[in-house]
Design an enzyme around this catalytic site. Sequence first.
Site, PDB file in Angstrom:
ATOM      1  N   CYS A  56       0.967  -1.182  -0.002  1.00 18.68           N
ATOM      2  CA  CYS A  56       0.163   0.054   0.166  1.00 18.68           C
ATOM      3  C   CYS A  56       0.823   1.298   0.076  1.00 18.68           C
ATOM      4  O   CYS A  56       0.496   2.266  -0.614  1.00 18.68           O
ATOM      5  CB  CYS A  56      -1.048  -0.094   1.160  1.00 18.68           C
ATOM      6  SG  CYS A  56      -1.661  -1.651   1.348  1.00 18.68           S
ATOM      7  N   ASP A  88      -3.626  -3.330   7.387  1.00 15.20           N
ATOM      8  CA  ASP A  88      -4.641  -3.994   7.866  1.00 15.20           C
ATOM      9  C   ASP A  88      -4.674  -5.395   7.339  1.00 15.20           C
ATOM     10  O   ASP A  88      -4.748  -6.552   7.799  1.00 15.20           O
ATOM     11  CB  ASP A  88      -5.856  -3.387   7.642  1.00 15.20           C
ATOM     12  CG  ASP A  88      -6.184  -2.018   8.333  1.00 15.20           C
ATOM     13  OD1 ASP A  88      -5.436  -1.684   9.130  1.00 15.20           O
ATOM     14  OD2 ASP A  88      -7.295  -1.572   7.921  1.00 15.20           O
ATOM     15  N   CYS A 129      -2.073   3.178   2.964  1.00 22.50           N
ATOM     16  CA  CYS A 129      -2.827   2.276   3.452  1.00 22.50           C
ATOM     17  C   CYS A 129      -4.117   2.906   4.300  1.00 22.50           C
ATOM     18  O   CYS A 129      -3.797   4.369   4.403  1.00 22.50           O
ATOM     19  CB  CYS A 129      -2.194   1.301   4.257  1.00 22.50           C
ATOM     20  SG  CYS A 129      -1.333   1.805   5.752  1.00 22.50           S
ATOM     21  N   GLU A 451     -10.848  -5.032  12.791  1.00 18.20           N
ATOM     22  CA  GLU A 451     -11.548  -5.301  11.575  1.00 18.20           C
ATOM     23  C   GLU A 451     -11.699  -6.620  11.637  1.00 18.20           C
ATOM     24  O   GLU A 451     -10.748  -7.422  12.114  1.00 18.20           O
ATOM     25  CB  GLU A 451     -11.092  -4.741  10.366  1.00 18.20           C
ATOM     26  CG  GLU A 451     -11.128  -3.094  10.302  1.00 18.20           C
ATOM     27  CD  GLU A 451     -10.497  -2.969   8.936  1.00 18.20           C
ATOM     28  OE1 GLU A 451      -9.930  -3.600   8.196  1.00 18.20           O
ATOM     29  OE2 GLU A 451     -10.494  -1.662   8.464  1.00 18.20           O
ATOM     30  N   SER A 477     -13.503  -4.403   7.598  1.00 23.53           N
ATOM     31  CA  SER A 477     -12.830  -3.925   6.620  1.00 23.53           C
ATOM     32  C   SER A 477     -13.571  -3.404   5.364  1.00 23.53           C
ATOM     33  O   SER A 477     -14.906  -3.857   5.056  1.00 23.53           O
ATOM     34  CB  SER A 477     -12.047  -5.117   5.867  1.00 23.53           C
ATOM     35  OG  SER A 477     -11.360  -4.965   4.659  1.00 23.53           O
TER      36      SER A 477
END
Length: 561
Positions: A56, A88, A129, A451, A477
């Site tokens: 990311c 994540d 990200c 998440e 997410s």
Amino acid sequence: MKSKNPYPFKPYSYVVSEGVNRAPARAMLKGIGYTEEDMHKPFIGVANTWIETMPCNFNLRELAAKVKEGIRAAGGTPFEFNTIAISDGTTMGTEGMKTSLISREVIADSIELAVRGYSFDGVVALSGCDKTIPGTVMALARLNRPSLMIYGGSILPGKFKGRDVTIQDVFEGVGAVNAGKMSEADLLELEAGACPGAGACGGQFTANTMAMAFEFLGISPLNSNSVPAVDPQKELVGYQAGQLVMELVRKNITSKQIMTRESFLNAVTAVVASGGSTNAVLHLLACAHEAGVKLDLEDFNRISAKTPFIADLKPGGQFVAADLYKAGGIGLVAKRLLEGKKINGHCLTVTGRTLGEEAARVNETPGQQVVRPLNNPLKETGGLVILKGNLAPEGGVLKVAGQSYKTFTGTAKVFNREEDAFDAVKKQKIKAGDVVVIRYEGPKGGPGMREMLAVTAAIVGEGLGASVALMTDGRFSGATHGVVIGHIAPEAYVGGPIAIVQNGDGITIDVAKRTLTLNVPSAEIKKRLKKWKAPKPHYTSGVMAKYARAVSSASLGAVTN
């Protein structure tokens, strides 16, 4: 103090670099290559979130170099500095995921400290990200200096057996393997091809949702964030960002002039019109809080009710961010919404032009299928709704993009942490008609509000996405889809009603009425709440404990006090 400043284009940095008394500071800077000429130009911070733990943010070193070139060409002196970033995707399903939302606050704090400490006159923040995007913008709002945010860009789609895939497919592949619907060899092939290079996750997951929202907010130039990470045009985006911040400094256009209530409402509209991530609720509330702008949950409900869902993007749709770029970019979504008078085109952006003026410059690719016309939307209303009821008195967020159900009633299966829920899914203990309740994963209880993509993706991978609901005081997410409600508030750890749900209880989700109901008599709920006791905290020292003590409720955006 500013009125006495003889250097109008160095409104902050003159205190560091000008005059006899500042010789020691200049000596320090000259020791690392800065020149006498550099000392007398505006000092511009380049806040980089590069890190070597995910695709990311992996391209941000190169992008920062182009930003600095642009700053120098426009008469400024750039200073690059870095902060942290938590992936994540890498941490999902582990204890490490609890650090993700907390990192947003650390990112904002560290950028603020560096900019104030070195008295930078302007800032270009580079994000990638999920949490780096709102974290950088929160800092820019606090600082209220000439500044902008540039997103590193989306990853290109991966390939698996001749079709386009994203990281979402890998998470769902885990569930498919557990259900015997996919071989481990195929999963290995899928994981090897899902992420073909640098860039943030490709669907309208959290990163691309926030990148779009912040273009509508005006803190990023329209269509700059649309350019994929590895596209050659991204270098030009970086160079132009360096030039643009110098224009902002010269015109003294600051972040709070751009981040108004109307521009935040534009950002909310972008989220619901594109089927964006539920995390946008937390992040936009947090950024508005930092900017001193009134924004609340009801704004999301009100705007979603009158905004058509027009962008056919994953996880609920067909296309990814790179397809949107080819279609005309984020600006095309803005152009559509302006045509329908769904957003305010008079809001100022970092280009010095209004959002309406920027959208008028956008070209739509003939025959594109990604962004629907307003008279033929995917849905007449937006992709997010806020539910309230005896299970969520302060609200919960439901993603309805890609879903057709109006109500869902099922039976609770309760878990006090994500790992236990995932284990139950893996062992195929979750059946059609269940409502999976995962609690003590909220801002304080986790802490950090993990998440639940590993769980939701496994459920979808097993073919239960439409027949099983999941609710949590944690988060989801942006890649999550299905019958899922996150951000339940008050959270379990502070005694919210989710804390007293028992296995076998009936739960009803009513989309039309915007309600989330525990089908238990109110007297019984009161009885259970009276007996409830808070569990011991997971962390008693360090940053995790500090966050848990300071953080507010999920409904207020998980902003620390």
